[in-house]
Design an enzyme around this catalytic site. Structure first.
Site, PDB file in Angstrom:
ATOM      1  N   ARG A 114      25.952   4.076   3.541  1.00 32.49           N
ATOM      2  CA  ARG A 114      26.670   2.505   4.263  1.00 32.49           C
ATOM      3  C   ARG A 114      28.068   2.684   3.544  1.00 32.49           C
ATOM      4  O   ARG A 114      28.260   2.507   2.461  1.00 32.49           O
ATOM      5  CB  ARG A 114      25.918   1.430   3.874  1.00 32.49           C
ATOM      6  CG  ARG A 114      26.893   0.014   4.299  1.00 32.49           C
ATOM      7  CD  ARG A 114      25.982  -1.198   4.172  1.00 32.49           C
ATOM      8  NE  ARG A 114      25.147  -1.426   5.510  1.00 32.49           N
ATOM      9  CZ  ARG A 114      24.657  -2.432   5.834  1.00 32.49           C
ATOM     10  NH1 ARG A 114      25.083  -3.539   5.334  1.00 32.49           N
ATOM     11  NH2 ARG A 114      23.955  -2.595   6.944  1.00 32.49           N
ATOM     12  N   HIS A 141      26.728   1.433  14.012  1.00 32.68           N
ATOM     13  CA  HIS A 141      25.489   1.027  13.270  1.00 32.68           C
ATOM     14  C   HIS A 141      24.048   1.524  13.805  1.00 32.68           C
ATOM     15  O   HIS A 141      23.474   0.691  14.504  1.00 32.68           O
ATOM     16  CB  HIS A 141      25.550  -0.371  13.002  1.00 32.68           C
ATOM     17  CG  HIS A 141      24.875  -0.917  11.930  1.00 32.68           C
ATOM     18  ND1 HIS A 141      23.822  -0.145  11.193  1.00 32.68           N
ATOM     19  CD2 HIS A 141      24.452  -2.223  11.574  1.00 32.68           C
ATOM     20  CE1 HIS A 141      23.239  -0.951  10.414  1.00 32.68           C
ATOM     21  NE2 HIS A 141      23.461  -2.284  10.464  1.00 32.68           N
ATOM     22  N   GLN A 144      20.654   0.151  13.417  1.00 31.50           N
ATOM     23  CA  GLN A 144      20.295  -1.135  13.934  1.00 31.50           C
ATOM     24  C   GLN A 144      19.925  -1.269  15.270  1.00 31.50           C
ATOM     25  O   GLN A 144      18.823  -1.934  15.601  1.00 31.50           O
ATOM     26  CB  GLN A 144      21.562  -2.021  13.870  1.00 31.50           C
ATOM     27  CG  GLN A 144      21.662  -3.482  14.234  1.00 31.50           C
ATOM     28  CD  GLN A 144      20.541  -4.338  13.343  1.00 31.50           C
ATOM     29  OE1 GLN A 144      20.849  -4.666  12.231  1.00 31.50           O
ATOM     30  NE2 GLN A 144      19.854  -5.142  14.160  1.00 31.50           N
ATOM     31  N   ASP A 237      26.601 -10.991  17.078  1.00 28.27           N
ATOM     32  CA  ASP A 237      26.810 -10.623  15.543  1.00 28.27           C
ATOM     33  C   ASP A 237      27.953 -11.392  15.059  1.00 28.27           C
ATOM     34  O   ASP A 237      28.623 -12.261  15.813  1.00 28.27           O
ATOM     35  CB  ASP A 237      27.334  -9.139  15.715  1.00 28.27           C
ATOM     36  CG  ASP A 237      27.499  -8.494  14.277  1.00 28.27           C
ATOM     37  OD1 ASP A 237      27.056  -8.989  13.463  1.00 28.27           O
ATOM     38  OD2 ASP A 237      27.987  -7.526  14.149  1.00 28.27           O
ATOM     39  N   CYS A 281      21.612  -9.044  14.790  1.00 29.77           N
ATOM     40  CA  CYS A 281      21.547  -7.971  13.693  1.00 29.77           C
ATOM     41  C   CYS A 281      21.333  -8.626  12.326  1.00 29.77           C
ATOM     42  O   CYS A 281      20.710  -8.173  11.430  1.00 29.77           O
ATOM     43  CB  CYS A 281      22.683  -7.027  13.706  1.00 29.77           C
ATOM     44  SG  CYS A 281      24.066  -7.670  13.481  1.00 29.77           S
ATOM     45  N   ARG A 320      13.827  -3.004  11.310  1.00 29.82           N
ATOM     46  CA  ARG A 320      14.659  -2.256  10.731  1.00 29.82           C
ATOM     47  C   ARG A 320      13.834  -1.181   9.744  1.00 29.82           C
ATOM     48  O   ARG A 320      14.114  -0.183   9.768  1.00 29.82           O
ATOM     49  CB  ARG A 320      15.496  -2.788   9.690  1.00 29.82           C
ATOM     50  CG  ARG A 320      16.528  -3.806  10.366  1.00 29.82           C
ATOM     51  CD  ARG A 320      17.406  -3.054  11.242  1.00 29.82           C
ATOM     52  NE  ARG A 320      18.229  -1.960  10.884  1.00 29.82           N
ATOM     53  CZ  ARG A 320      19.306  -1.948   9.907  1.00 29.82           C
ATOM     54  NH1 ARG A 320      19.618  -3.207   9.678  1.00 29.82           N
ATOM     55  NH2 ARG A 320      19.934  -0.972   9.403  1.00 29.82           N
TER      56      ARG A 320
HETATM   57  N1  NVA Z   1      29.425  -6.247  12.198  1.00 31.12           N
HETATM   58  C1  NVA Z   1      28.836  -6.332  11.002  1.00 31.12           C
HETATM   59  C2  NVA Z   1      27.357  -6.056  10.911  1.00 31.12           C
HETATM   60  C3  NVA Z   1      26.702  -6.642   9.764  1.00 31.12           C
HETATM   61  C4  NVA Z   1      25.179  -5.970   9.356  1.00 31.12           C
HETATM   62  C5  NVA Z   1      29.526  -6.030   9.795  1.00 31.12           C
HETATM   63  O1  NVA Z   1      30.003  -4.785   9.891  1.00 31.12           O
HETATM   64  O2  NVA Z   1      29.778  -6.684   9.040  1.00 31.12           O
HETATM   65  N1   CP Z   2      21.777  -5.967  10.005  1.00 32.44           N
HETATM   66  C1   CP Z   2      22.165  -5.228   8.698  1.00 32.44           C
HETATM   67  O1   CP Z   2      22.488  -4.212   8.696  1.00 32.44           O
HETATM   68  O2   CP Z   2      22.071  -6.022   7.778  1.00 32.44           O
HETATM   69  P1   CP Z   2      22.296  -5.896   6.336  1.00 32.44           P
HETATM   70  O3   CP Z   2      23.946  -6.054   6.164  1.00 32.44           O
HETATM   71  O4   CP Z   2      21.825  -6.790   5.282  1.00 32.44           O
HETATM   72  O5   CP Z   2      21.899  -4.346   5.820  1.00 32.44           O
END
Ligand code: NVA
Ligand code: CP
Length: 333
Positions: A114, A141, A144, A237, A281, A320
């Site tokens: 990540r 992502h 997800q 989101d 998400c 997930r």
């Molecule tokens: N778009 C958000 C998703 C978090 C799971 C981010 O990148 O912070």
């Molecule tokens: N939806 C998601 O990716 O959550 P986290 O940022 O908690 O991993």
């Protein structure tokens, strides 16, 4: 479930949904549904599928769901997991990403990443020699969306023919992957966003091509009233993704008219018949219980929608784990 998809996935990385065929994506969703049932029956304890596998989680950004889903998925099936934040290792600072990839690849069977730049996960995958899975980058992502598709299938019994309206920041990682994922499995998709946050041209054309191939429609609407009509799924989101914090004030102004509330859910025309659900998400700004919402109130979704019976956000969060497990099992065994 086709054994062909299973064998085609063995040894592969998952960096974005573009690399998966519709058949492979549907196979992973069905495998996740099967592994979910198996977990309830205690199957993982009797006959674990990932015994002897070692998995590295290399995370540059914070995570609750993705990290915990990966840990529990792996442990359920007898694998060992090592969490490595960017402060724990020399990643990109004292050692190039390519060298770290080659070292980790000599020790681990799979790497879940990540981070920020999508190129970083591509570099890892090019050099590791073992499957690398993208647990979120600035652009995509993919894991997800596997959970989102599983949740839709469990809610409606099918995917093809559904209509999804994504409402909010139409150019972020979740929206990009959702657009491509829906187009690949034949779901009509509306990207309902302000003009300033419309999808990037390259992502849009990938999704357009997939929609054409799979006989479904995809379009952008800047109208939060008309855009959601006929939707079976309203998906949103956060308005400001990780790494974009400097945009906060600007985004609030742009996205206020795109807040998901009960009136928007009703405008789908499908709520009364039980044919509309809400997905997010997570994490979500929906009540007054975070530092941000104590000052500003709910942002992308109101609390009554988030807590409503048609909100499937916690099934989605649980899924997930099942979809990440499916990805690990399909690519490592
Ligand atoms: N778009 C958000 C998703 C978090 C799971 C981010 O990148 O912070
Ligand atoms: N939806 C998601 O990716 O959550 P986290 O940022 O908690 O991993």
């Amino acid at each position: 479930m086709t054994p062909r998809s299973r064998s085609q996935l063995r040894g592969r990385s998952l960096l974005s949904l573009n690399a998966l065929s519709a058949e492979e994506m549907l196979y992973l969703v069905d495998l996740a549904i099967e592994l979910k049932r198996r977990k309830v029956r205690g199957g993982g304890r009797r006959n674990p599928l990932l015994v002897g596998k070692n998995i590295a989680l290399v995370f540059q950004k914070a995570s609750t769901r993705t990290r915990c889903a990966a840990v529990v998925a792996a442990c359920d099936e007898g694998a060992h997991v090592e969490y490595l934040s960017q402060n724990d290792i020399h990643f990109g600072k004292k050692e190039s990403v390519a060298d770290t990839a080659r070292v980790l690849g000599r020790m681990f069977d799979g790497i879940f990443f990540r981070g920020f730049l999508h190129e970083t996960v591509e570099t890892l995958a090019r050099h590791a020699g073992v499957p690398v899975w993208n647990g979120l980058t600035d652009q995509w992502h993919p894991t997800q969306i596997l959970a989102d598709l599983q949740t839709m299938k469990e809610s409606f019994g099918h995917l093809k023919g559904l209509k999804v309206a994504y409402v909010g920041d139409g150019r972020n990682n979740v929206c990009n992957s959702l657009m491509v994922g829906c187009a690949k499995v034949g779901i009509d998709f509306v990207n309902c966003c302000p003009e300033e946050l419309a999808p990037a041209a390259d992502v849009w054309s990938l999704a357009k091509v997939a929609a054409r191939q799979n006989d479904c429609r995809i379009h952008v609407s800047h109208d939060p009233v008309k855009g959601v009509r006929g939707a079976n799924v309203i998906y949103t989101d956060v308005w400001v993704s990780m790494g974009e914090e400097s945009q906060f004030a600007k985004r609030l102004k742009l996205l206020r008219p795109f807040q998901v509330d009960m009136a928007m859910m009703k405008r789908t025309g499908n709520l009364a018949d039980g044919k509309a659900i809400f997905l997010h998400c997570l994490p979500a700004f929906h009540n007054h219980d975070t530092d941000v919402t104590r000052k500003l109130g709910p942002l992308e979704v109101t609390d009554d929608v988030f807590e409503a019976p048609f909100s499937r956000v916690f099934d989605e969060a649980e899924n997930r784990m099942h979809t990440i497990k499916a990805m690990m099992v399909a690519t490592l065994t």
